[in-house]
Motif scaffolding. Structure first.
Motif, mmCIF file in Angstrom:
data_model
loop_
_atom_site.group_PDB
_atom_site.id
_atom_site.type_symbol
_atom_site.label_atom_id
_atom_site.label_comp_id
_atom_site.label_asym_id
_atom_site.label_seq_id
_atom_site.Cartn_x
_atom_site.Cartn_y
_atom_site.Cartn_z
ATOM 1 N N THR A 5 0.828 -1.209 0.000
ATOM 2 C CA THR A 5 0.000 0.000 0.000
ATOM 3 C C THR A 5 0.862 1.258 0.000
ATOM 4 N N ASP A 6 1.933 1.241 0.788
ATOM 5 C CA ASP A 6 2.848 2.384 0.816
ATOM 6 C C ASP A 6 3.449 2.629 -0.569
ATOM 7 N N LYS A 7 3.826 1.542 -1.221
ATOM 8 C CA LYS A 7 4.429 1.664 -2.550
ATOM 9 C C LYS A 7 3.439 2.247 -3.558
ATOM 10 N N LEU A 8 2.210 1.729 -3.512
ATOM 11 C CA LEU A 8 1.186 2.211 -4.442
ATOM 12 C C LEU A 8 0.869 3.682 -4.201
ATOM 13 N N ASN A 9 0.811 4.055 -2.942
ATOM 14 C CA ASN A 9 0.532 5.458 -2.612
ATOM 15 C C ASN A 9 1.643 6.379 -3.109
ATOM 16 N N ARG A 10 2.895 5.944 -2.924
ATOM 17 C CA ARG A 10 4.029 6.765 -3.355
ATOM 18 C C ARG A 10 4.071 6.880 -4.879
ATOM 19 N N ILE A 11 3.790 5.790 -5.569
ATOM 20 C CA ILE A 11 3.747 5.848 -7.035
ATOM 21 C C ILE A 11 2.670 6.832 -7.478
ATOM 22 N N GLY A 12 1.519 6.767 -6.807
ATOM 23 C CA GLY A 12 0.437 7.691 -7.129
ATOM 24 C C GLY A 12 0.852 9.136 -6.957
ATOM 25 N N GLU A 13 1.585 9.416 -5.885
ATOM 26 C CA GLU A 13 2.067 10.780 -5.635
ATOM 27 C C GLU A 13 2.998 11.250 -6.751
ATOM 28 N N ILE A 14 3.896 10.368 -7.159
ATOM 29 C CA ILE A 14 4.860 10.722 -8.211
ATOM 30 C C ILE A 14 4.143 11.013 -9.526
ATOM 31 N N LEU A 15 3.159 10.178 -9.844
ATOM 32 C CA LEU A 15 2.468 10.329 -11.126
ATOM 33 C C LEU A 15 1.573 11.568 -11.170
ATOM 34 N N GLN A 16 1.240 12.102 -10.019
ATOM 35 C CA GLN A 16 0.461 13.339 -9.987
ATOM 36 C C GLN A 16 1.340 14.560 -10.252
ATOM 37 N N ASP A 17 2.632 14.355 -10.119
ATOM 38 C CA ASP A 17 3.593 15.431 -10.308
ATOM 39 C C ASP A 17 4.092 15.408 -11.753
ATOM 40 N N GLU A 18 4.643 16.487 -12.220
ATOM 41 C CA GLU A 18 5.212 16.531 -13.563
ATOM 42 C C GLU A 18 6.735 16.528 -13.513
ATOM 43 N N ASN A 19 7.277 16.116 -12.374
ATOM 44 C CA ASN A 19 8.726 16.026 -12.232
ATOM 45 C C ASN A 19 9.162 14.637 -12.698
ATOM 46 N N PHE A 20 9.480 14.531 -13.980
ATOM 47 C CA PHE A 20 9.784 13.228 -14.557
ATOM 48 C C PHE A 20 11.141 12.677 -14.103
ATOM 49 N N ARG A 21 11.889 13.482 -13.354
ATOM 50 C CA ARG A 21 13.151 12.985 -12.801
ATOM 51 C C ARG A 21 12.911 11.928 -11.733
ATOM 52 N N GLU A 22 11.670 11.850 -11.247
ATOM 53 C CA GLU A 22 11.341 10.860 -10.229
ATOM 54 C C GLU A 22 10.885 9.537 -10.848
ATOM 55 N N SER A 23 11.027 9.411 -12.156
ATOM 56 C CA SER A 23 10.573 8.192 -12.828
ATOM 57 C C SER A 23 11.340 6.961 -12.361
ATOM 58 N N PHE A 24 12.634 7.127 -12.054
ATOM 59 C CA PHE A 24 13.423 5.980 -11.600
ATOM 60 C C PHE A 24 12.853 5.427 -10.302
ATOM 61 N N GLU A 25 12.484 6.321 -9.380
ATOM 62 C CA GLU A 25 11.894 5.868 -8.113
ATOM 63 C C GLU A 25 10.567 5.157 -8.360
ATOM 64 N N ALA A 26 9.754 5.722 -9.242
ATOM 65 C CA ALA A 26 8.445 5.123 -9.533
ATOM 66 C C ALA A 26 8.597 3.720 -10.116
ATOM 67 N N VAL A 27 9.526 3.574 -11.052
ATOM 68 C CA VAL A 27 9.748 2.264 -11.675
ATOM 69 C C VAL A 27 10.293 1.264 -10.651
ATOM 70 N N SER A 28 11.235 1.707 -9.833
ATOM 71 C CA SER A 28 11.822 0.830 -8.816
ATOM 72 C C SER A 28 10.754 0.328 -7.854
ATOM 73 N N LEU A 29 9.877 1.228 -7.441
ATOM 74 C CA LEU A 29 8.793 0.838 -6.529
ATOM 75 C C LEU A 29 7.839 -0.148 -7.204
ATOM 76 N N ALA A 30 7.503 0.131 -8.460
ATOM 77 C CA ALA A 30 6.586 -0.757 -9.185
ATOM 78 C C ALA A 30 7.172 -2.150 -9.336
ATOM 79 N N LEU A 31 8.457 -2.223 -9.668
ATOM 80 C CA LEU A 31 9.103 -3.525 -9.864
ATOM 81 C C LEU A 31 9.214 -4.318 -8.567
ATOM 82 N N SER A 32 9.154 -3.631 -7.433
ATOM 83 C CA SER A 32 9.272 -4.319 -6.144
ATOM 84 C C SER A 32 7.935 -4.861 -5.643
ATOM 85 N N ILE A 33 6.843 -4.565 -6.362
ATOM 86 C CA ILE A 33 5.517 -5.063 -5.986
ATOM 87 C C ILE A 33 5.454 -6.558 -6.288
ATOM 88 N N GLN A 34 5.017 -7.334 -5.332
ATOM 89 C CA GLN A 34 5.032 -8.793 -5.464
ATOM 90 C C GLN A 34 3.969 -9.314 -6.425
#
Length: 210
Positions: A5-34
């Motif tokens: 849930t924490d991961k999904l929430n953080r990804i959601g926060e990143i995607l609401q932003d237009e700071n595409f420099r955070e894409s690495f964090e978003a992808v890393s979090l997504a890949l860590s979802i079981q």
């Protein structure tokens, strides 16, 4: 972040932003979802976000990390659509071909394969690649017809639904004869009759306009 849930929430926060420099964090979090389905759905969302920002190269790289499933083919098709929209047709056709490969994964049921191929064919038709679109549609039709013979009643019904969608799409492009020919051979009676009625109504509209 320990919980899904924490991961999904953080990804959601990143995607609401237009700071595409955070894409690495978003992808890393997504890949860590079981859960595979949740993981690929988040990767698809990230791809949409990146395409909105014009970064198709990164979006394409992420698509390669996805499981061999429905979302991967959809992601690749949407990347190809984006490339076509900005005039990179050669690259678009390459990615359409990759989407087609992903659409026939053994992990997918017959109706899913047929539906994905139908969507790819529609995209190809839109960019005026008519011959290639018809080749992909023919493949979709053959797979859907095989699906209609499935022992699974749901798979058979869903396959008939895809054939009806294709037939109605042909009608929308004023390819009435081909639409009728396809619809008349749909196995499910209800789907067949609804498709034929829809095509007949469209045919009448075309005649009125003419």
């Amino acid at each position: 972040m320990n919980t899904e849930t924490d991961k999904l929430n953080r990804i959601g926060e990143i995607l609401q932003d237009e700071n595409f420099r955070e894409s690495f964090e978003a992808v890393s979090l997504a890949l860590s979802i079981q859960d595979e389905e949740d993981r690929d759905w988040q990767l698809l969302n990230i791809i949409h976000w990146l395409l909105k920002g014009g970064d198709w190269q990164k979006a394409f790289g992420i698509a390669q990390l996805m499981s061999e499933n429905y979302e991967k083919s959809e992601s690749l098709r949407e990347i190809a659509n984006y490339l076509a929209s900005i005039g990179h047709l050669e690259k678009a056709f390459y990615v359409f071909a990759e989407a087609e490969k992903a659409s026939i994964s053994e992990n997918l049921s017959a109706w899913q394969k047929a539906e994905l191929l139908h969507k790819i064919a529609k995209s190809l038709w839109k960019v005026k690649s008519y011959y290639r679109a018809d080749e992909v549609w023919q493949k979709a039709i053959e797979i859907a017809r095989d699906g209609e013979e499935s022992e699974s009643l749901q798979n058979s019904l869903d396959s008939s639904s895809v054939l009806a969608e294709i037939a109605e799409n042909f009608a929308s492009e004023d390819r009435i004869e081909r639409a009728f020919s396809l619809a008349q051979n749909i196995k499910n009676i209800g789907k067949r009759e609804r498709a034929l009625n829809s095509i007949s109504e469209h045919s009448q509209q075309v005649k009125k306009v003419a």
